[in-house]
Design a protein around this motif. Structure first.
Motif, PDB file in Angstrom:
ATOM      1  N   GLY A  44       0.816  -1.206   0.000  1.00 37.60           N
ATOM      2  CA  GLY A  44       0.000   0.000   0.000  1.00 37.60           C
ATOM      3  C   GLY A  44       0.846   1.251   0.000  1.00 37.60           C
ATOM      4  N   CYS A  45       1.983   1.188   0.686  1.00 36.05           N
ATOM      5  CA  CYS A  45       2.891   2.332   0.697  1.00 36.05           C
ATOM      6  C   CYS A  45       3.366   2.605  -0.719  1.00 36.05           C
ATOM      7  N   ARG A  46       3.716   1.545  -1.417  1.00 33.38           N
ATOM      8  CA  ARG A  46       4.152   1.715  -2.796  1.00 33.38           C
ATOM      9  C   ARG A  46       3.025   2.289  -3.644  1.00 33.38           C
ATOM     10  N   LYS A  47       1.809   1.822  -3.390  1.00 38.35           N
ATOM     11  CA  LYS A  47       0.679   2.303  -4.169  1.00 38.35           C
ATOM     12  C   LYS A  47       0.429   3.778  -3.904  1.00 38.35           C
ATOM     13  N   ILE A  48       0.422   4.182  -2.656  1.00 36.74           N
ATOM     14  CA  ILE A  48       0.160   5.592  -2.347  1.00 36.74           C
ATOM     15  C   ILE A  48       1.272   6.470  -2.894  1.00 36.74           C
ATOM     16  N   ILE A  49       2.507   6.007  -2.816  1.00 33.66           N
ATOM     17  CA  ILE A  49       3.620   6.787  -3.363  1.00 33.66           C
ATOM     18  C   ILE A  49       3.515   6.839  -4.878  1.00 33.66           C
ATOM     19  N   ASN A  50       3.134   5.737  -5.513  1.00 32.03           N
ATOM     20  CA  ASN A  50       2.921   5.766  -6.960  1.00 32.03           C
ATOM     21  C   ASN A  50       1.785   6.710  -7.329  1.00 32.03           C
ATOM     22  N   ASP A  51       0.735   6.726  -6.523  1.00 37.21           N
ATOM     23  CA  ASP A  51      -0.370   7.663  -6.763  1.00 37.21           C
ATOM     24  C   ASP A  51       0.116   9.106  -6.641  1.00 37.21           C
ATOM     25  N   ASN A  76       0.098  12.376   7.338  1.00 42.94           N
ATOM     26  CA  ASN A  76       0.929  13.292   8.106  1.00 42.94           C
ATOM     27  C   ASN A  76       2.087  13.744   7.217  1.00 42.94           C
ATOM     28  N   GLU A  77       2.375  15.040   7.228  1.00 48.99           N
ATOM     29  CA  GLU A  77       3.396  15.606   6.347  1.00 48.99           C
ATOM     30  C   GLU A  77       4.777  14.988   6.580  1.00 48.99           C
ATOM     31  N   SER A  78       5.164  14.849   7.823  1.00 47.86           N
ATOM     32  CA  SER A  78       6.467  14.292   8.153  1.00 47.86           C
ATOM     33  C   SER A  78       6.548  12.815   7.747  1.00 47.86           C
ATOM     34  N   TYR A  79       5.485  12.070   8.030  1.00 44.32           N
ATOM     35  CA  TYR A  79       5.448  10.661   7.659  1.00 44.32           C
ATOM     36  C   TYR A  79       5.529  10.504   6.144  1.00 44.32           C
ATOM     37  N   LEU A  80       4.767  11.320   5.417  1.00 49.28           N
ATOM     38  CA  LEU A  80       4.788  11.250   3.958  1.00 49.28           C
ATOM     39  C   LEU A  80       6.183  11.565   3.432  1.00 49.28           C
ATOM     40  N   SER A  81       6.825  12.572   3.991  1.00 50.42           N
ATOM     41  CA  SER A  81       8.172  12.935   3.564  1.00 50.42           C
ATOM     42  C   SER A  81       9.129  11.756   3.719  1.00 50.42           C
ATOM     43  N   ASP A  82       9.102  11.118   4.880  1.00 48.26           N
ATOM     44  CA  ASP A  82       9.979   9.968   5.135  1.00 48.26           C
ATOM     45  C   ASP A  82       9.637   8.797   4.222  1.00 48.26           C
ATOM     46  N   LEU A  83       8.354   8.511   4.075  1.00 48.73           N
ATOM     47  CA  LEU A  83       7.911   7.394   3.234  1.00 48.73           C
ATOM     48  C   LEU A  83       8.278   7.636   1.775  1.00 48.73           C
ATOM     49  N   PHE A  84       8.082   8.858   1.297  1.00 50.53           N
ATOM     50  CA  PHE A  84       8.403   9.187  -0.089  1.00 50.53           C
ATOM     51  C   PHE A  84       9.883   8.955  -0.351  1.00 50.53           C
ATOM     52  N   LYS A  85      10.724   9.433   0.559  1.00 50.75           N
ATOM     53  CA  LYS A  85      12.173   9.265   0.410  1.00 50.75           C
ATOM     54  C   LYS A  85      12.551   7.784   0.436  1.00 50.75           C
ATOM     55  N   LYS A  86      11.934   7.037   1.344  1.00 52.40           N
ATOM     56  CA  LYS A  86      12.228   5.606   1.476  1.00 52.40           C
ATOM     57  C   LYS A  86      11.828   4.841   0.214  1.00 52.40           C
ATOM     58  N   GLU A  87      10.667   5.158  -0.337  1.00 51.35           N
ATOM     59  CA  GLU A  87      10.142   4.413  -1.483  1.00 51.35           C
ATOM     60  C   GLU A  87      10.753   4.830  -2.818  1.00 51.35           C
ATOM     61  N   THR A  88      11.143   6.126  -2.955  1.00 55.44           N
ATOM     62  CA  THR A  88      11.625   6.606  -4.250  1.00 55.44           C
ATOM     63  C   THR A  88      13.123   6.855  -4.292  1.00 55.44           C
ATOM     64  N   GLY A  89      13.719   7.059  -3.109  1.00 58.61           N
ATOM     65  CA  GLY A  89      15.131   7.429  -3.076  1.00 58.61           C
ATOM     66  C   GLY A  89      15.340   8.922  -3.247  1.00 58.61           C
ATOM     67  N   PHE A  90      14.263   9.670  -3.433  1.00 57.13           N
ATOM     68  CA  PHE A  90      14.326  11.123  -3.590  1.00 57.13           C
ATOM     69  C   PHE A  90      13.498  11.787  -2.507  1.00 57.13           C
ATOM     70  N   SER A  91      13.914  12.978  -2.097  1.00 58.04           N
ATOM     71  CA  SER A  91      13.026  13.770  -1.255  1.00 58.04           C
ATOM     72  C   SER A  91      11.870  14.233  -2.133  1.00 58.04           C
ATOM     73  N   PHE A  92      10.783  14.630  -1.517  1.00 57.02           N
ATOM     74  CA  PHE A  92       9.632  15.105  -2.268  1.00 57.02           C
ATOM     75  C   PHE A  92      10.026  16.268  -3.183  1.00 57.02           C
ATOM     76  N   SER A  93      10.731  17.245  -2.619  1.00 54.34           N
ATOM     77  CA  SER A  93      11.077  18.435  -3.411  1.00 54.34           C
ATOM     78  C   SER A  93      12.051  18.100  -4.538  1.00 54.34           C
TER      79      SER A  93
END
Length: 153
Positions: A44-51, A76-93
């Motif tokens: 689901g984490c992968r799915k939400i990050i892909n979305d 949560n903004e902080s959680y999303l930031s960490d999850l995005f970095k973990k799943e993509t290897g990039f920070s959101f920005s």
């Protein structure tokens, strides 16, 4: 299903007669819920990050922020930031910048578009800031990049 689980908890709670047993039962249920969602959310984490990546890819030209995305995706903004970095290897920005810069490179191949117009087309209202980000990303200014395309054909 929810009703049967809830009534099962109430039935078990009704049979317990001391606070330690009640606490242990609640801890057991809490752990099983956490384990359930931990397992369930791995894909689901992968799915939400892909979305979210798809959202960025379709809306990079708009004013996008982590705060706005976290609100739209109910995270949560902080959680999303960490999850995005973990799943993509990039920070959101940096991911957003990457998408914008790659699109800018494509648009710079169209000779009829001026770099300041391209900056707005990829989500930058300030063309000087766009030039600075583009140079940091590619090592050249948008003008130099276009010249290189013209000369190397």
């Amino acid at each position: 299903l929810k009703l049967s689980v809830t009534s099962g908890i109430y039935n078990k709670l009704g049979l317990l007669d001391n606070i330690n047993d009640i606490r242990n039962l609640l801890l057991e249920y809490t752990k099983s819920i956490v384990d359930y969602f931990s397992e369930k959310n791995k894909p689901g984490c992968r799915k939400i990050i892909n979305d979210i990546k798809n959202y960025i890819n379709c809306n990079y030209f708009n004013d996008i922020s982590l705060r706005q995305i976290s609100s739209e995706f109910f995270m949560n903004e902080s959680y999303l930031s960490d999850l995005f970095k973990k799943e993509t290897g990039f920070s959101f920005s940096s991911y957003l910048t990457r998408v914008r810069m790659e699109q800018a490179k494509i648009l710079l191949k169209q000779m009829d578009l001026k770099p300041h117009a391209i900056s707005e087309m990829v989500g930058y209202n300030n063309s000087r800031y766009f030039n600075k980000v583009f140079k940091k990303y590619t090592g050249t200014t948008p003008f130099e990049y276009r010249e290189r395309i013209l000369n190397n054909g």
